[in-house]
Design an enzyme around this catalytic site. Structure first.
Site, mmCIF file in Angstrom:
data_model
loop_
_atom_site.group_PDB
_atom_site.id
_atom_site.type_symbol
_atom_site.label_atom_id
_atom_site.label_comp_id
_atom_site.label_asym_id
_atom_site.label_seq_id
_atom_site.Cartn_x
_atom_site.Cartn_y
_atom_site.Cartn_z
ATOM 1 N N LYS A 1 0.850 -1.204 0.000
ATOM 2 C CA LYS A 1 0.000 0.000 0.000
ATOM 3 C C LYS A 1 0.877 1.241 0.000
ATOM 4 O O LYS A 1 1.908 1.277 0.673
ATOM 5 C CB LYS A 1 -0.871 -0.017 1.262
ATOM 6 C CG LYS A 1 -1.648 1.263 1.509
ATOM 7 C CD LYS A 1 -2.594 1.111 2.687
ATOM 8 C CE LYS A 1 -2.064 1.748 3.943
ATOM 9 N NZ LYS A 1 -2.986 1.713 5.078
ATOM 10 N N ASP B 1 -7.110 -6.122 9.591
ATOM 11 C CA ASP B 1 -6.425 -4.879 9.944
ATOM 12 C C ASP B 1 -6.857 -4.472 11.342
ATOM 13 O O ASP B 1 -7.861 -4.968 11.865
ATOM 14 C CB ASP B 1 -6.778 -3.784 8.923
ATOM 15 C CG ASP B 1 -5.640 -2.769 8.755
ATOM 16 O OD1 ASP B 1 -4.715 -2.764 9.582
ATOM 17 O OD2 ASP B 1 -5.693 -1.979 7.797
ATOM 18 N N THR C 1 -8.051 1.597 2.560
ATOM 19 C CA THR C 1 -7.094 0.489 2.603
ATOM 20 C C THR C 1 -7.772 -0.831 2.239
ATOM 21 O O THR C 1 -7.279 -1.596 1.408
ATOM 22 C CB THR C 1 -6.486 0.402 4.025
ATOM 23 O OG1 THR C 1 -5.872 1.666 4.324
ATOM 24 C CG2 THR C 1 -5.470 -0.706 4.136
HETATM 25 C C1 R5P Z 1 -2.763 1.928 8.982
HETATM 26 O O1 R5P Z 1 -1.613 1.647 9.167
HETATM 27 C C2 R5P Z 1 -3.914 1.233 9.655
HETATM 28 O O2 R5P Z 1 -3.556 -0.025 10.114
HETATM 29 C C3 R5P Z 1 -5.082 1.119 8.722
HETATM 30 O O3 R5P Z 1 -4.712 0.316 7.626
HETATM 31 C C4 R5P Z 1 -5.531 2.444 8.211
HETATM 32 O O4 R5P Z 1 -5.446 3.415 9.190
HETATM 33 C C5 R5P Z 1 -6.939 2.361 7.675
HETATM 34 O O5 R5P Z 1 -7.356 3.618 7.280
HETATM 35 P P1 R5P Z 1 -8.358 3.809 6.076
HETATM 36 O O6 R5P Z 1 -9.569 2.930 6.357
HETATM 37 O O7 R5P Z 1 -8.689 5.262 6.116
HETATM 38 O O8 R5P Z 1 -7.659 3.401 4.812
#
Ligand code: R5P
Length: 318
Positions: A195, A221, A229
């Site tokens: 990512k 996650d 993400t």
């Molecule tokens: C980032 O390192 C976290 O683990 C999450 O992947 C991230 O914060 C998710 O954020 P979003 O849903 O805005 O992509």
């Protein structure tokens, strides 16, 4: 520190429903505390019963609005300390501000450390939390931290979704370790998506490491906010032949943009999460919420009784 005698559990305003369920699990009433705002917005807290020599647990996930929720928790800790509580445990089912956990650019803060300092200086003796953004944040505290994982409560449901044809997918390199442990518990394969974050609301996923063709994927996650993400990872998985795709996060912090993005991403069949933070809208079943109160309640009971909590890291198969 005075020896703690009786247990008292209090709720901040962030998630009273979860606090109530924890108290029910423990078979006690939530303690009486008055929390209100002065006309200028400042927070006022008063415990409405004696807390001297009590083993006090203050439950407050520091989710949206994070600044109010953190400040309220700090004020509760201060009030409990000045009222001679024997021991104060700050229970943060979600520890906010944790993503800023390193100085990866010049002139930026490390808010995870700042919040750890604030909790300690306010008077917390211990912290109980669930799935910190990074394990190392435990080391930002010089007081004991009990760190629980949501996976023992999530795995049975996830297993019912993926059966024996599953692959657990890390949507970025930072979540690879979490995915590996989920993979072991689910007896599933492992894949990693790379990512690149373009800004706070936009991410791009570019490469997939691992084989997902004709497999059922679960993207794991610690949290989701804009769903960027998860959705970017799901698209790559679909393009590489995954048959079905689910997502599992410990903390569902979806804002309106995130909800819309999740709904507009048919590649993700369901987002599985916990109620560590309030999830007011399940988007007609697109979000499945699994209760975490028994896990937190059991941890609180064991901390009070001076017992080990490590068995809570695994699935109870009995
Ligand atoms: C980032 O390192 C976290 O683990 C999450 O992947 C991230 O914060 C998710 O954020 P979003 O849903 O805005 O992509």
């Amino acid at each position: 520190m005075e020896e703690a005698k009786h247990i008292r559990v209090y709720s901040g305003c962030a998630h009273p429903q979860l606090s109530q369920q924890i108290a029910e699990y423990l078979g006690i009433e939530l303690g009486r505390v008055h929390i209100t705002h002065f006309p200028d917005g400042e927070i006022f807290v008063q415990f409405e019963e004696n807390v001297r020599r009590a083993d006090v647990f203050l439950i407050q996930p520091t989710c949206n609005p994070p600044n109010d929720n953190i400040m309220e928790l700090l004020i509760m800790i201060d009030a409990a300390r000045r009222a001679s509580a024997a021991r104060i445990t700050a229970v943060l089912p979600y520890f906010g501000y944790a993503r800023q956990d390193r100085k990866d650019r010049p002139r930026v803060p490390i808010t995870a450390k700042l919040v750890a300092n604030l909790l300690t200086v306010a008077g917390a003796d211990r912290v109980l939390t669930v799935d910190l953004h990074a394990q190392q944040i435990q080391g930002f505290f010089d007081i004991p931290v009990d760190h629980l994982y949501a996976r023992p409560v999530m795995v049975p449901y996830l297993k019912s979704l993926i059966g024996d044809n599953g692959v657990v997918v890390a949507p970025d390199s930072g979540s690879a370790k979490m995915a590996m442990v989920y993979g072991d518990m689910l007896e599933a394969g492992l894949a990693v998506v790379t990512k690149r974050r373009i800004n706070a609301t936009t991410v791009a996923s570019s490469h997939l490491v691992g084989d997902v063709k004709d497999r059922i994927c679960v993207i794991t996650d610690d949290l989701t906010s804009t769903a960027g993400t998860l959705c970017a990872a799901a698209k790559i998985l679909k393009a590489n032949g995954a048959t079905r795709i689910y997502a599992a996060v410990s903390h569902c912090l979806l804002n309106d943009v995130g909800k819309a993005k999740l709904l507009a991403t048919p590649e993700i069949e369901q987002l599985v999460t916990t109620d560590a933070v309030p999830v007011p809208d399940t988007l007609d079943g697109k979000i499945k919420v699994i209760g975490i109160a028994p896990l937190l309640g059991e941890a609180i009971r064991r901390i009070h009784d001076g017992k080990s909590i490590s068995s809570l890291f695994y699935i109870d198969k009995h």
